[in-house]
Design an enzyme around this catalytic site. Structure first.
Site, short mmCIF file in Angstrom:
data_model
loop_
_atom_site.label_atom_id
_atom_site.label_comp_id
_atom_site.label_asym_id
_atom_site.label_seq_id
_atom_site.Cartn_x
_atom_site.Cartn_y
_atom_site.Cartn_z
CG HIS A 47 -2.10 -0.92 1.04
ND1 HIS A 47 -3.10 -0.71 0.13
CD2 HIS A 47 -2.39 -2.10 1.63
CE1 HIS A 47 -3.97 -1.70 0.17
NE2 HIS A 47 -3.56 -2.57 1.08
CG ASP A 97 -8.01 2.56 -9.32
OD1 ASP A 97 -9.24 2.66 -9.15
OD2 ASP A 97 -7.48 1.60 -9.91
#
Lengths: 351, 202
Positions: free
Chosen positions: A227, A257
């Site tokens: 991450h 995203d």
């Protein structure tokens, strides 16, 4: 009651449960929770507060260990043993009725006539005043029990206030978060802010272009490098998007995203397309992270506020989304301009 | 000034004269919906403006408003905890008066940042006391008079209170305790009453 002179007088007073040199009133005032116990275990005298704890029964004359369980020191069965320990400290509990431990100190009476034990509630005083309805006068003037009760009550009042404050602050924080317009990771605008801007532009009749950007291969970066790498890539994406647009444009992160760009006063599809291509090219530049390179790309769906004449916010976003999926379907890393054909193709997908 | 002081004045106005009245004060002072926070510290000027505004809205003399605040702190159900903490001072009103010298220390035990003026009690003759108040905040002595009046009632004592300025600049509250068992007084137990219903019924 109290013996005033020679040894004999002292002894005779001790036999009645008194303490030499002290009148009963003085003893009760100094130690309202004392008791004197004869060598054979019979309770000779108890202080008024101790008697108050067992209003129904006369404690004088009872056997000490019938009334109390000796919790510490363990294993003793003779009254005289109580004073054998160094400090004389004892811990007692009533055998019947309301429990609660007493802390006490035992000391020998002269001439082997038994022991004097002075008790206190210790930490159980908070429960004790509740159970026995005690008043200020039930405690010796030197006993810090009342100060402790005061402190317990004062602290719980103060704590109550602190809790209320914390609740209010928590509420304010939630409200502030709900009202926030910024995505904390990237510093871009968030979904709420984008809605706000779109709504205002449409209401004002300001023309604009919309790009819906979805990162390609981002999941792979996250899964492969973690991450922290993903966050770094997202922050880089934010820099790219901001640098490829103007201050009057809006760049919002609307999902993990996914990004929406609102290009103000620009409805020229050629020019919007050029911007989209520049963005994709820059997204494809590798991002170094801990000695490796994270590689992503981007797919873009493009439309304008006038693509269908005047249309609402939801319609425009839906069109951009349709165009985005066309880009994905066509192999990613590209942009697609919305056309009504896309909608028809979506409605009746090829089988 | 400690937030407890500002909050006390706020609650006094709200509980005695209604929320609408407090809202008028709050609007002038540009306060948020919750008003003052008990656990914050505020500039003394804020407290000054608060008092000026309360005096204006209530249309009462400044000193009388402060005395009413003192009475409120002891006698209103919403501030029962303060009354209880004061009653820990002693079994009789005279005991309570003597315990006042410990009040600043006791207050600090409860709220470390709360600074109350030092109090000196002189028993001038049987039943006649003079309470000297350190000149920390000019308004404190008036609040104290209200507190003492209400506490005398609480103990069921009959007492006359008077105040004057001593030559050293300190306020002095003269207390004549005429009858320490004049009335029944309100019940006080060391044990905290269980549940709010019982408290309200008292």
């Amino acid at each position: 009651m109290s013996g005033q002179g020679g040894t004999e007088a002292v002894c005779s007073s001790t036999c009645c449960g008194g303490v030499p040199g002290f009148g009963v009133a003085a003893l009760n005032r100094l130690m309202p929770m004392h008791l004197t116990v004869a060598a054979n275990g019979r309770i000779l005298r108890v202080g008024p507060t101790l008697q108050k704890l067992r209003l129904g029964s006369r404690l004088e004359g009872m056997q000490l260990f019938d009334l109390f369980e000796l919790r510490r020191p363990k294993g003793l069965c003779h009254v005289r043993d109580l004073i054998e320990t160094d400090s004389g400290q004892v811990s007692l509990a009533f055998r019947n009725g309301v429990r609660g431990n007493f802390k006490g100190v035992a000391a020998a009476l002269p001439c082997g006539h038994g022991v004097l034990i002075n008790l206190s509630f210790g930490i159980s005083v908070v429960d004790a005043v509740q159970a026995y309805d005690l008043t200020l006068g039930d405690f010796a003037g030197t006993d810090l029990a009342v100060e402790m009760l005061y402190l317990v009550e004062a602290k719980s009042a103060a704590l109550q206030e602190s809790k209320k404050l914390n609740l209010r602050l928590q509420g304010a924080k939630v409200a502030a978060e709900e009202q926030a317009f910024t995505d904390t990771l990237t510093g871009l605008k968030n979904l709420r802010a984008m809605d706000h801007v779109l709504g205002r532009l449409i209401a004002d009749g300001t023309p604009f272009g919309v790009m819906h950007v979805d990162l390609d291969f981002f999941k792979e970066v996250n899964d492969t490098y973690g991450h922290a790498a993903g966050d770094l890539v997202l922050q880089n994406v934010a820099r790219v998007l901001v640098s490829e647009t103007r201050a009057v444009d809006t760049v919002a992160r609307v999902g993990g995203d996914e990004f929406v760009l609102i290009i103000r006063d620009q409805i020229d599809l050629q020019k919007l397309g050029n911007i989209a291509m520049r963005i994709i090219a820059r997204l494809e530049e590798p991002v170094p992270y801990n000695g490796v390179y994270c590689r992503i790309s981007g797919s873009i769906g493009l439309t304008t506020s006038i693509a269908r004449g005047r249309s609402g916010q939801a319609r425009i976003l839906k069109d951009a989304d349709l165009a985005l999926y066309a880009s994905k379907d066509a192999g990613r890393g590209r942009y697609t301009v919305f056309t009504p054909d896309l909608e028809r193709a979506r409605r009746s997908p090829d089988i | 000034m400690h937030g407890l002081v500002n909050r006390s004045i706020q609650c006094f106005v709200r509980d005695t004269y209604g929320t609408g009245c407090w809202n008028r004060v709050a609007a002038v002072l540009d306060l948020g919906p919750d008003g003052f926070e008990t656990m914050f510290s505020y500039d003394d000027a804020v407290t000054q403006r608060l008092m000026d505004e309360v005096v204006r809205v209530l249309d009462k003399p400044h000193d009388m408003v402060l005395e009413d605040v003192g009475t409120y702190l002891v006698s209103h159900p919403n501030t029962e905890s303060i009354r209880r903490l004061l009653r820990f001072g002693g079994e009789t009103f005279a005991d309570f008066l003597h315990s006042l010298e410990d009040l600043p220390d006791r207050a600090r035990l409860a709220v470390p940042e709360l600074r109350l003026p030092c109090l000196d009690l002189v028993e001038e003759s049987e039943g006649r006391f003079a309470l000297h108040v350190e000149n920390l905040h000019p308004g404190f002595a008036f609040v104290l008079v209200g507190v003492l009046r209400a506490m005398a009632d609480d103990y069921g004592a009959l007492a006359l209170l008077d105040q004057r300025m001593a030559p050293d600049g300190r306020y002095v509250v003269d207390i004549s305790l005429l009858d320490s068992a004049f009335a029944e007084g309100r019940r006080f137990t060391l044990a905290r009453p269980v549940g709010p219903a019982k408290e309200a019924a008292e």
